[in-house]
Design a protein around this motif. Structure first.
Motif, PDB file in Angstrom:
ATOM      1  N   ALA A 101      -6.228  -9.730 -11.645  1.00  0.00           N
ATOM      2  CA  ALA A 101      -7.013  -9.883 -12.680  1.00  0.00           C
ATOM      3  C   ALA A 101      -7.723  -8.602 -13.286  1.00  0.00           C
ATOM      4  CB  ALA A 101      -8.268 -11.027 -12.835  1.00  0.00           C
ATOM      5  N   GLY A 102      -7.295  -7.216 -12.725  1.00  0.00           N
ATOM      6  CA  GLY A 102      -7.840  -6.352 -13.090  1.00  0.00           C
ATOM      7  C   GLY A 102      -7.588  -4.891 -12.222  1.00  0.00           C
ATOM      8  N   SER A 103      -7.889  -3.849 -12.081  1.00  0.00           N
ATOM      9  CA  SER A 103      -7.842  -3.114 -11.188  1.00  0.00           C
ATOM     10  C   SER A 103      -9.074  -1.988 -11.188  1.00  0.00           C
ATOM     11  CB  SER A 103      -6.691  -2.013 -11.672  1.00  0.00           C
ATOM     12  OG  SER A 103      -7.088  -1.326 -12.896  1.00  0.00           O
ATOM     13  N   ALA A 104      -9.178  -1.125 -10.120  1.00  0.00           N
ATOM     14  CA  ALA A 104     -10.497  -0.268  -9.930  1.00  0.00           C
ATOM     15  C   ALA A 104      -9.915   0.756  -9.221  1.00  0.00           C
ATOM     16  CB  ALA A 104     -11.364  -1.294  -9.008  1.00  0.00           C
ATOM     17  N   ARG A 105     -10.477   2.065  -9.583  1.00  0.00           N
ATOM     18  CA  ARG A 105      -9.885   3.106  -8.820  1.00  0.00           C
ATOM     19  C   ARG A 105     -10.989   4.207  -8.639  1.00  0.00           C
ATOM     20  NH1 ARG A 105      -7.166   5.256 -13.001  1.00  0.00           N
ATOM     21  NH2 ARG A 105      -8.541   6.654 -13.819  1.00  0.00           N
ATOM     22  N   ILE A 106     -11.088   4.702  -7.318  1.00  0.00           N
ATOM     23  CA  ILE A 106     -12.205   5.667  -6.900  1.00  0.00           C
ATOM     24  C   ILE A 106     -11.590   7.053  -6.702  1.00  0.00           C
ATOM     25  CG2 ILE A 106     -13.639   3.759  -6.003  1.00  0.00           C
ATOM     26  CD1 ILE A 106     -12.455   4.544  -3.154  1.00  0.00           C
TER      27      ILE A 106
ATOM     28  N   VAL B 133       0.585  -1.203  -0.159  1.00  0.00           N
ATOM     29  CA  VAL B 133       0.041  -0.117  -0.124  1.00  0.00           C
ATOM     30  C   VAL B 133       0.850   1.334   0.096  1.00  0.00           C
ATOM     31  CG1 VAL B 133      -1.765   1.269   1.308  1.00  0.00           C
ATOM     32  CG2 VAL B 133      -1.696  -1.236   1.321  1.00  0.00           C
ATOM     33  N   ASP B 134       0.723   1.980  -1.046  1.00  0.00           N
ATOM     34  CA  ASP B 134       1.477   3.509  -0.893  1.00  0.00           C
ATOM     35  C   ASP B 134       0.619   4.440  -0.791  1.00  0.00           C
ATOM     36  OD1 ASP B 134       1.069   4.613  -3.724  1.00  0.00           O
ATOM     37  OD2 ASP B 134       1.658   2.196  -4.292  1.00  0.00           O
ATOM     38  N   VAL B 135       1.065   5.782  -0.179  1.00  0.00           N
ATOM     39  CA  VAL B 135       0.118   6.766  -0.079  1.00  0.00           C
ATOM     40  C   VAL B 135       1.148   8.120  -0.311  1.00  0.00           C
ATOM     41  CG1 VAL B 135      -1.114   8.111   1.738  1.00  0.00           C
ATOM     42  CG2 VAL B 135      -0.892   5.641   1.955  1.00  0.00           C
ATOM     43  N   GLU B 136       0.482   8.733  -1.233  1.00  0.00           N
ATOM     44  CA  GLU B 136       1.222  10.191  -1.418  1.00  0.00           C
ATOM     45  C   GLU B 136       0.422  10.952  -0.413  1.00  0.00           C
ATOM     46  OE1 GLU B 136       0.006  13.920  -3.748  1.00  0.00           O
ATOM     47  OE2 GLU B 136       0.414  12.283  -5.115  1.00  0.00           O
ATOM     48  N   VAL B 137       1.056  11.761   0.689  1.00  0.00           N
ATOM     49  CA  VAL B 137       0.363  12.751   1.406  1.00  0.00           C
ATOM     50  C   VAL B 137       0.945  14.124   1.165  1.00  0.00           C
ATOM     51  CG1 VAL B 137       1.692  11.948   3.531  1.00  0.00           C
ATOM     52  CG2 VAL B 137      -0.265  13.382   3.680  1.00  0.00           C
ATOM     53  N   PHE B 138       0.121  14.931   0.816  1.00  0.00           N
ATOM     54  CA  PHE B 138       0.566  16.383   0.437  1.00  0.00           C
ATOM     55  C   PHE B 138      -0.426  17.157   1.056  1.00  0.00           C
ATOM     56  CE2 PHE B 138       1.917  18.894  -3.734  1.00  0.00           C
ATOM     57  CZ  PHE B 138       2.399  19.822  -2.825  1.00  0.00           C
ATOM     58  N   VAL B 139       0.036  17.641   2.067  1.00  0.00           N
ATOM     59  CA  VAL B 139      -1.143  18.581   2.836  1.00  0.00           C
ATOM     60  C   VAL B 139      -0.933  20.105   2.706  1.00  0.00           C
ATOM     61  CG1 VAL B 139      -1.314  16.845   4.632  1.00  0.00           C
ATOM     62  CG2 VAL B 139       0.374  18.678   5.007  1.00  0.00           C
ATOM     63  N   ASN B 140      -0.002  20.516   1.798  1.00  0.00           N
ATOM     64  CA  ASN B 140       0.180  21.920   1.155  1.00  0.00           C
ATOM     65  C   ASN B 140       0.038  22.040  -0.301  1.00  0.00           C
ATOM     66  OD1 ASN B 140       0.375  23.989   3.857  1.00  0.00           O
ATOM     67  ND2 ASN B 140       1.628  21.962   4.096  1.00  0.00           N
ATOM     68  N   CYS B 141      -0.935  21.223  -0.810  1.00  0.00           N
ATOM     69  CA  CYS B 141      -0.857  21.359  -2.364  1.00  0.00           C
ATOM     70  C   CYS B 141      -1.084  22.513  -2.837  1.00  0.00           C
ATOM     71  CB  CYS B 141      -1.646  20.126  -3.025  1.00  0.00           C
ATOM     72  SG  CYS B 141      -3.037  20.354  -2.878  1.00  0.00           S
ATOM     73  N   GLY B 142      -2.035  23.157  -2.201  1.00  0.00           N
ATOM     74  CA  GLY B 142      -2.545  24.644  -2.546  1.00  0.00           C
ATOM     75  C   GLY B 142      -3.633  24.714  -3.446  1.00  0.00           C
ATOM     76  N   PHE B 143      -4.210  23.490  -4.031  1.00  0.00           N
ATOM     77  CA  PHE B 143      -5.472  23.562  -5.109  1.00  0.00           C
ATOM     78  C   PHE B 143      -6.518  22.932  -4.507  1.00  0.00           C
ATOM     79  CE2 PHE B 143      -2.442  20.250  -6.276  1.00  0.00           C
ATOM     80  CZ  PHE B 143      -3.326  19.118  -6.508  1.00  0.00           C
ATOM     81  N   GLY B 144      -6.558  22.074  -3.610  1.00  0.00           N
ATOM     82  CA  GLY B 144      -7.991  21.484  -3.492  1.00  0.00           C
ATOM     83  C   GLY B 144      -7.718  20.252  -2.537  1.00  0.00           C
ATOM     84  N   TYR B 145      -8.636  19.584  -2.142  1.00  0.00           N
ATOM     85  CA  TYR B 145      -8.776  18.257  -1.011  1.00  0.00           C
ATOM     86  C   TYR B 145      -9.100  17.092  -2.146  1.00  0.00           C
ATOM     87  CZ  TYR B 145     -10.002  15.045   2.418  1.00  0.00           C
ATOM     88  OH  TYR B 145      -9.943  13.892   3.259  1.00  0.00           O
ATOM     89  N   GLN B 146      -8.267  16.365  -2.415  1.00  0.00           N
ATOM     90  CA  GLN B 146      -8.290  15.171  -3.156  1.00  0.00           C
ATOM     91  C   GLN B 146      -8.037  13.767  -2.478  1.00  0.00           C
ATOM     92  OE1 GLN B 146      -5.656  16.401  -6.117  1.00  0.00           O
ATOM     93  NE2 GLN B 146      -7.369  16.840  -7.698  1.00  0.00           N
ATOM     94  N   VAL B 147      -8.885  12.903  -2.482  1.00  0.00           N
ATOM     95  CA  VAL B 147      -8.734  11.465  -1.879  1.00  0.00           C
ATOM     96  C   VAL B 147      -8.871  10.515  -3.005  1.00  0.00           C
ATOM     97  CG1 VAL B 147      -9.208   9.759  -0.442  1.00  0.00           C
ATOM     98  CG2 VAL B 147      -8.971  12.246   0.584  1.00  0.00           C
ATOM     99  N   ARG B 148      -7.950   9.752  -3.217  1.00  0.00           N
ATOM    100  CA  ARG B 148      -8.044   8.653  -4.478  1.00  0.00           C
ATOM    101  C   ARG B 148      -7.476   7.327  -3.853  1.00  0.00           C
ATOM    102  NH1 ARG B 148      -5.614  12.803  -8.241  1.00  0.00           N
ATOM    103  NH2 ARG B 148      -7.523  13.846  -9.094  1.00  0.00           N
ATOM    104  N   CYS B 149      -8.050   6.283  -4.380  1.00  0.00           N
ATOM    105  CA  CYS B 149      -7.573   4.919  -4.083  1.00  0.00           C
ATOM    106  C   CYS B 149      -7.728   3.845  -5.313  1.00  0.00           C
ATOM    107  CB  CYS B 149      -8.281   4.348  -2.994  1.00  0.00           C
ATOM    108  SG  CYS B 149      -7.581   2.840  -2.447  1.00  0.00           S
ATOM    109  N   GLU B 150      -6.512   3.401  -5.943  1.00  0.00           N
ATOM    110  CA  GLU B 150      -6.615   2.432  -6.846  1.00  0.00           C
ATOM    111  C   GLU B 150      -6.214   1.169  -6.180  1.00  0.00           C
ATOM    112  OE1 GLU B 150      -5.361   1.720 -11.505  1.00  0.00           O
ATOM    113  OE2 GLU B 150      -3.977   3.154 -10.000  1.00  0.00           O
ATOM    114  N   ALA B 151      -7.007   0.154  -6.418  1.00  0.00           N
ATOM    115  CA  ALA B 151      -6.660  -1.120  -6.065  1.00  0.00           C
ATOM    116  C   ALA B 151      -6.053  -2.038  -7.548  1.00  0.00           C
ATOM    117  CB  ALA B 151      -7.772  -2.080  -5.489  1.00  0.00           C
ATOM    118  N   VAL B 152      -4.913  -2.555  -7.386  1.00  0.00           N
ATOM    119  CA  VAL B 152      -4.390  -3.307  -8.561  1.00  0.00           C
ATOM    120  C   VAL B 152      -4.392  -4.626  -7.993  1.00  0.00           C
ATOM    121  CG1 VAL B 152      -2.464  -3.486  -9.982  1.00  0.00           C
ATOM    122  CG2 VAL B 152      -3.048  -1.335  -9.171  1.00  0.00           C
ATOM    123  N   CYS B 153      -5.270  -5.726  -8.883  1.00  0.00           N
ATOM    124  CA  CYS B 153      -5.363  -7.248  -8.409  1.00  0.00           C
ATOM    125  C   CYS B 153      -4.693  -7.877  -9.637  1.00  0.00           C
ATOM    126  CB  CYS B 153      -7.012  -7.264  -8.131  1.00  0.00           C
ATOM    127  SG  CYS B 153      -7.494  -6.077  -6.942  1.00  0.00           S
TER     128      CYS B 153
END
Length: 341
Positions: free
Chosen positions: A246-251, A224-244
């Motif tokens: 037989a495929g992947s899924a991103r939210i 599990v990797d997490v890019e955490v960037f609390v002063n990006c300056g442009f917005g609040y963004q939370v994403r998660c991609e599961a790589v499996c």
């Protein structure tokens, strides 16, 4: 279901005030019976206009106020252990915001205290488990159609960090949500942490190591990797991609509004977690109220709160030392053998 559930809200800051609004205007089956905050003016402001509410500077006094049958803890993390133990002593159901207790030793004391009672009293506020996108991803992974999860790629960005925010808080405050989400999505404990530190962004306050790249290992070999960037300056963004296998899924990509005008299209980017996860908070608190009125407690439990604190503690040590740090979890009490994930 009987009368409205009288709730004592401990903490009237940004999060507590939003929960007071939610209990009063959004959630059904509950009312705010008491508000406590060391700042009396802030507590009175948060409770203004609510009928039958008592206001306190002492959280224990709020627990003993007339009509209180449940507790919502939204005070700063260091105050949580005392409040949880006081609620347990009164056998009051609790919804406690994260971190349950910031240090793993104190968090384990809470686990042991509830285990001695012999039944669940606390739900911990990991609201991403109630977010529609996260729930769809969880159902997809549990269904097995994509095969075994191999990796989770996570992004956690904030517009700016509040005053007093430290480098350690990127891990033990911001990434604590990813810690719980990863444990829940994968159904695995996290076993080791490594934190990499790129050159700080020019937008970060002096001395703050921001952004950071956090890598977790799991008990069954996923990463599990997490890019955490609390002063990006442009917005609040939370994403998660599961790589499996037989495929992947991103939210996290589609949680926005697109405004089109005069030949241009503009996507709105949420500026605050209370905006991005408003629906999740609503569902979380409603589920807690409904369960409490049935005499039950559901959702993330105190073991989940303890595990998140233990992993975050290992993460802070990894940040400080530059080393890979193993997570040291205590044995799970029998009360939590069938975990809530």
């Amino acid at each position: 279901m009987g009368d409205l559930l009288g709730v004592a809200v401990l903490g009237a800051g940004h999060m507590g005030a939003d929960h007071i609004r939610r209990l009063d205007r959004v959630v059904s089956g509950a009312r705010v019976a008491a508000v406590a905050d060391p700042d009396l003016d802030r507590a009175e402001e948060a409770a203004a206009g609510l009928a039958g509410v008592t206001v306190h500077t002492d959280p224990v006094a709020a627990l003993d106020a007339p009509g209180v049958a449940a507790v919502l803890i939204a005070s700063p993390g260091p105050a949580h252990e005392e409040a949880l133990l006081a609620a347990f002593a009164r056998r009051l159901p609790v919804l406690c915001e994260k971190p349950m207790v910031p240090d793993s030793t104190g968090a384990l004391r809470v686990v042991e205290a509830e285990a001695r009672i012999g039944r669940r009293l606390a739900q911990i506020g990991f609201m991403r488990r109630y977010d529609a996108e996260y729930r769809r991803l969880k159902a997809l992974l549990d269904g097995g159609g994509l095969g075994r999860p191999l990796m989770l790629h996570c992004t956690h960005r904030n517009v700016s960090s509040p005053a007093g925010f430290t480098s350690a808080m990127l891990v033990n405050s911001s990434v604590s949500h990813e810690i719980d989400a990863a444990r829940w999505l994968l159904g695995q404990e996290l076993t080791a942490v490594t934190v990499l530190r790129p050159a700080p962004s020019p937008g970060a306050p002096e001395g703050l190591l921001d952004p950071q790249f956090v890598l977790f290992e799991t008990e069954r070999g996923a990463l599990v990797d997490v890019e955490v960037f609390v002063n990006c300056g442009f917005g609040y963004q939370v994403r998660c991609e599961a790589v499996c296998e037989a495929g992947s899924a991103r939210i996290g990509d589609g949680h926005t509004m697109v405004v089109t005008t005069k030949g241009t299209a503009r996507e709105e980017v949420a500026q605050d977690y209370l905006v991005r996860f408003a629906d999740a908070y609503d569902r979380e608190v409603q589920a807690w109220v409904d369960a409490a009125r049935r005499g039950e407690v559901t959702g993330p439990d105190v073991w989940d709160g303890y595990a998140a604190s233990a992993v975050a503690e290992a993460g802070v040590l990894a940040l400080d030392t530059g080393r890979r740090v193993a997570v040291d979890l205590a044995p799970r009490p029998d009360l939590y053998a069938a975990d809530s994930r």
